[in-house]
Design a protein around this motif. Structure first.
Motif, PDB file in Angstrom:
ATOM      1  N   ILE A 150       0.703  -1.207  -0.016  1.00 15.69           N
ATOM      2  CA  ILE A 150      -0.105   0.146  -0.208  1.00 15.69           C
ATOM      3  C   ILE A 150       0.996   1.211   0.178  1.00 15.69           C
ATOM      4  N   ASN A 151       0.465   1.985  -1.084  1.00 13.08           N
ATOM      5  CA  ASN A 151       1.516   3.347  -1.073  1.00 13.08           C
ATOM      6  C   ASN A 151       0.614   4.516  -1.013  1.00 13.08           C
ATOM      7  N   GLY A 152       1.186   5.717  -0.354  1.00 12.36           N
ATOM      8  CA  GLY A 152       0.546   6.867  -0.321  1.00 12.36           C
ATOM      9  C   GLY A 152       1.554   7.974  -0.330  1.00 12.36           C
ATOM     10  N   GLY A 153       0.948   9.255  -0.752  1.00 11.24           N
ATOM     11  CA  GLY A 153       1.997  10.617  -0.715  1.00 11.24           C
ATOM     12  C   GLY A 153       1.236  11.426  -1.588  1.00 11.24           C
ATOM     13  N   LYS A 154       2.025  12.404  -1.581  1.00 10.47           N
ATOM     14  CA  LYS A 154       1.508  13.637  -2.058  1.00 10.47           C
ATOM     15  C   LYS A 154       2.837  14.950  -2.301  1.00 10.47           C
ATOM     16  N   VAL A 155       2.560  15.623  -3.563  1.00 10.42           N
ATOM     17  CA  VAL A 155       3.708  16.454  -3.818  1.00 10.42           C
ATOM     18  C   VAL A 155       3.087  17.846  -4.185  1.00 10.42           C
ATOM     19  N   VAL A 156       3.297  19.066  -3.646  1.00  9.91           N
ATOM     20  CA  VAL A 156       2.748  20.341  -3.428  1.00  9.91           C
ATOM     21  C   VAL A 156       3.775  21.511  -3.675  1.00  9.91           C
TER      22      VAL A 156
ATOM     23  N   ARG B 251       3.910  30.983  -0.828  1.00  6.70           N
ATOM     24  CA  ARG B 251       4.564  31.975   0.082  1.00  6.70           C
ATOM     25  C   ARG B 251       3.419  32.902   0.494  1.00  6.70           C
ATOM     26  N   ALA B 252       2.328  32.870   0.084  1.00  2.81           N
ATOM     27  CA  ALA B 252       1.020  33.700   0.586  1.00  2.81           C
ATOM     28  C   ALA B 252       0.553  33.080   1.990  1.00  2.81           C
ATOM     29  N   ARG B 253       0.860  31.736   2.158  1.00  3.59           N
ATOM     30  CA  ARG B 253       0.391  31.195   3.264  1.00  3.59           C
ATOM     31  C   ARG B 253       1.497  30.800   4.288  1.00  3.59           C
ATOM     32  N   SER B 254       1.082  30.645   5.528  1.00  4.15           N
ATOM     33  CA  SER B 254       1.894  30.393   6.600  1.00  4.15           C
ATOM     34  C   SER B 254       2.398  28.797   6.363  1.00  4.15           C
ATOM     35  N   LEU B 255       3.238  28.468   7.272  1.00  3.96           N
ATOM     36  CA  LEU B 255       4.142  27.155   7.114  1.00  3.96           C
ATOM     37  C   LEU B 255       3.032  26.032   7.346  1.00  3.96           C
ATOM     38  N   SER B 256       2.093  26.416   8.346  1.00  8.50           N
ATOM     39  CA  SER B 256       1.276  25.236   8.969  1.00  8.50           C
ATOM     40  C   SER B 256       0.205  25.008   7.985  1.00  8.50           C
ATOM     41  N   ASP B 257      -0.115  26.160   7.101  1.00  9.22           N
ATOM     42  CA  ASP B 257      -1.166  25.998   6.380  1.00  9.22           C
ATOM     43  C   ASP B 257      -0.698  25.162   4.727  1.00  9.22           C
ATOM     44  N   ASN B 258       0.594  25.232   4.602  1.00 10.83           N
ATOM     45  CA  ASN B 258       1.523  24.612   3.455  1.00 10.83           C
ATOM     46  C   ASN B 258       1.277  23.101   4.105  1.00 10.83           C
ATOM     47  N   LEU B 259       1.634  22.934   5.258  1.00  7.96           N
ATOM     48  CA  LEU B 259       1.607  21.563   5.865  1.00  7.96           C
ATOM     49  C   LEU B 259       0.348  20.814   5.616  1.00  7.96           C
TER      50      LEU B 259
ATOM     51  N   ARG C 269      -3.294  16.570   3.357  1.00  7.45           N
ATOM     52  CA  ARG C 269      -4.694  16.628   3.276  1.00  7.45           C
ATOM     53  C   ARG C 269      -4.955  15.624   1.736  1.00  7.45           C
ATOM     54  N   SER C 270      -5.637  14.854   2.058  1.00  2.25           N
ATOM     55  CA  SER C 270      -6.343  14.132   0.637  1.00  2.25           C
ATOM     56  C   SER C 270      -5.089  13.456  -0.229  1.00  2.25           C
TER      57      SER C 270
ATOM     58  N   ILE D 200      -6.784   6.597  -5.143  1.00  2.00           N
ATOM     59  CA  ILE D 200      -6.938   8.217  -5.021  1.00  2.00           C
ATOM     60  C   ILE D 200      -5.920   9.003  -5.767  1.00  2.00           C
ATOM     61  N   GLY D 201      -6.257   9.666  -6.699  1.00  2.00           N
ATOM     62  CA  GLY D 201      -5.431  10.807  -7.331  1.00  2.00           C
ATOM     63  C   GLY D 201      -6.026  12.099  -7.478  1.00  2.00           C
ATOM     64  N   ARG D 202      -5.378  12.986  -8.372  1.00  2.00           N
ATOM     65  CA  ARG D 202      -5.947  13.822  -8.906  1.00  2.00           C
ATOM     66  C   ARG D 202      -5.980  14.097 -10.685  1.00  2.00           C
ATOM     67  N   LYS D 203      -6.825  14.935 -10.786  1.00  2.00           N
ATOM     68  CA  LYS D 203      -7.077  15.230 -12.249  1.00  2.00           C
ATOM     69  C   LYS D 203      -5.626  15.695 -12.989  1.00  2.00           C
TER      70      LYS D 203
END
Length: 581
Positions: free
Chosen positions: A510-516, A520-528, A533-534, A561-564
């Motif tokens: 089972i593999n999971g992960g994400k790349v974003v 710069r307009a958001r705080s570090l916590s918002d970026n994390l 998420r999802s 689960i993936g993204r368009k």
């Protein structure tokens, strides 16, 4: 103390063990075994002391228990004892008395039986003598090289050997494998094993031909002994050509190395390789141990790399630069402190390259310093049933010489835990993770981070079920990578029923992960929060084949689960390499 200084303290000379052994008649009645020490053997002398051997022409024995203790025991080479009461062989029976060949064969068999009995008796005497003298007070006061190595500097050898016989050594305690001086025979043997292992780490000596012998210290006290050490150096020139497969590519390489360049275990190495993705790679490096210890080394290198990334980002990346790395092996892990100055160029764009790739195809220079800590206790890289891997890398880029956009802080964490499903089980599992956080430190008006500094996930060696670089933002056919990423994998390995001995294993994962991208307009916590998420998710089954030193996987993967816009790879996939999620 300068390890290369010529005005070093006097070197150590070597000794024979003065042991107290039982008489041959008494020791022959004891039931004992040969010493399990990976050192020499002992043989008792009639006067219970070890005769002094001429130090000018000492014969050096192979590194084994027999060679260390032979003089101590004073036993001569094994010969068949004479007996007046028992014939050498049983008289042949009448039906074979006229067959000379059978008579000769009987003589030979009896000879071998007698020889084996004498050998086993000698081994029992060795075990008795060693056991009885393990706690006998002895001091190792000198180490003598006979003969001295031809190309190794005397100053280097003095700095290397002095910690084993003197507490006044200037070498840092963390780099000294024998922190306390031995006070009895048992501690001397343990110290000798540590010394041999220490010498092996340099890679310049032929350890199969190392000789160790102890002798009484000439002119010294009764408890002083001297070690006689024979070192044979390996050939200075080394040349190897081969092929390599891993990370989704294959290629060939040629390596040339000169050992012990300046007589202090330095190594000068050149490497050239070509491949399917790495079109060409060249590197020249010079490494040297510091403080005459293999636990601390310094390496400087220059390199050039041409890598084809057109499979996922429509470009080729050319890299040229230099680096200097200080490595220390400590009880709690390996530390690498590295400075790197590198020039990157994005070129050879494909005709259908996206606008984003064309905008990012600008040269850049990175001047950075990084620290990596690695601790690996796994019993096996791929089939481990216990142990864990921890690897942390922190890099700061933006030192003098860096381009304006090559200014960031990057942290990478890699971990793996391997366990058997239950005690004694042939089924085992591993949990692996990889996290990368890149925080831009330049002005937001300059735009986004440089393309070579970003991270990419996806592929049979990474998150299965996606193409190479398939996760994260895309522009047409091209992956744009990201600044923040994480990946997590759970793998279970099981032997094929009734074929447990095969290197081919069943594999489920089972593999999971994400790349974003880092906003710069958001705080570090918002970026994390956005990063975790999802997440993307995939599952699969397949086969894993262990072909040392690489691992080959054939899996059927299904993205759940993936993204368009992301590039998935449903179905069969083949992974070849050293590192897998």
């Amino acid at each position: 103390m300068d390890p290369n200084a010529e005005d070093r303290p006097p070197t150590v000379k070597f000794v024979e063990i003065d042991v107290e052994a039982k008489s041959v008649a008494e020791s022959s009645n004891l039931e004992g075994g040969s010493s399990s020490l990976n050192d020499p053997v002992v043989e008792p002398s009639s006067n219970h002391t070890v005769p002094v051997v001429d130090s000018r022409t000492p014969p050096i024995e192979p590194f084994s228990a027999r060679s260390i203790f032979r003089t101590a025991l004073g036993q001569q080479p094994i010969s068949l004892p004479e007996s007046s009461t028992r014939p050498f062989v049983t008289p042949p029976s009448k039906n074979i008395s006229d067959d000379p060949e059978k008579i000769r064969q009987m003589h030979e068999e009896e000879f071998q039986r007698r020889l084996k009995g004498e050998y086993e008796q000698a081994q029992r005497r060795v075990g008795d003598v060693v056991s009885e003298n393990m706690n006998r007070p002895l001091r190792l006061t000198s180490i003598r090289l006979a003969p001295p190595p031809k190309t190794t500097r005397p100053g280097f050898l003095n700095s290397l050997l002095s910690p084993f016989i003197s507490s006044s050594s200037s070498k840092p305690s963390l780099l000294n494998p024998s922190p306390t001086l031995p006070t009895n025979l048992h501690e001397i043997l343990l110290s000798t094993k540590l010394l041999i292992a220490h010498l092996n780490e340099f890679g310049i000596y032929d350890m199969d031909r190392v000789g160790v012998r102890f002798e009484p210290k000439i002119g010294g006290d009764a408890d002083e002994i001297e070690m006689v050490l024979k070192l044979r150096e390996k050939g200075r020139l080394f040349l190897k050509a081969g092929t390599e497969v891993g990370g989704g590519e294959g290629g060939g390489n040629v390596t040339a190395r000169i050992r012990n360049v300046f007589g202090g275990a330095e190594s000068l190495e050149g490497n050239a390789s070509i491949g399917t993705k790495t079109k060409s790679a060249y590197q020249v490096s010079l490494s040297t141990p510091l403080f005459a210890s293999p636990l601390l080394s310094l390496a400087v290198s220059g390199f050039s790399l041409d890598r084809d990334n057109s499979a996922f980002a429509s470009h080729r990346e050319r890299t040229q630069g230099a680096r200097a790395k200080l490595s220390a092996t400590l009880p709690w892990g390996i530390h690498d402190l590295q400075y790197e100055l590198v020039n990157r160029a994005i070129e050879h764009l494909a005709p259908n390259a996206s606008v984003s790739i064309r905008e990012l195809a600008v040269p850049s220079t990175k001047s950075s310093i990084s620290h990596t800590w690695t601790s690996d206790t796994r019993d096996d890289l791929w089939m481990g049933t216990k142990g864990r891997l921890l690897k942390f890398t922190h890099e700061y880029a933006g030192l003098p010489g860096s381009s304006s956009k090559a200014h960031f802080f990057k942290s990478t964490t890699m971990s793996q835990l391997s366990r058997a499903l239950y005690e004694g089980s042939d089924i085992h599992y591993s949990i692996s993770s990889l996290t990368t956080l890149l925080m831009p430190l330049f002005s937001p008006s300059l735009g986004s981070t440089c393309l070579p500094d970003r991270t990419y996930l996806g592929g049979p060696n990474s998150i299965r079920g996606w193409a190479v670089g398939g996760l994260g933002r895309r522009d047409g056919p091209d992956s744009l990578g990201g600044d923040l990423s994480w990946a997590l994998g759970l793998s279970v390995f099981s032997p094929i029923p009734k074929k447990e001995h095969w290197p081919l294993k069943l594999h489920g994962f089972i593999n999971g992960g994400k790349v974003v991208a880092y906003d710069r307009a958001r705080s570090l916590s918002d970026n994390l929060t956005k990063l975790y998420r999802s997440p993307n998710l995939s599952v699969g089954l397949g086969l894993m084949y262990r072909l040392e030193p690489i691992r080959i996987e054939l899996n059927f993967s299904v993205p759940l689960i993936g993204r368009k816009g992301e590039r998935t790879s449903r179905g069969l996939g083949v992974g070849v390499g050293l590192e897998f999620l």
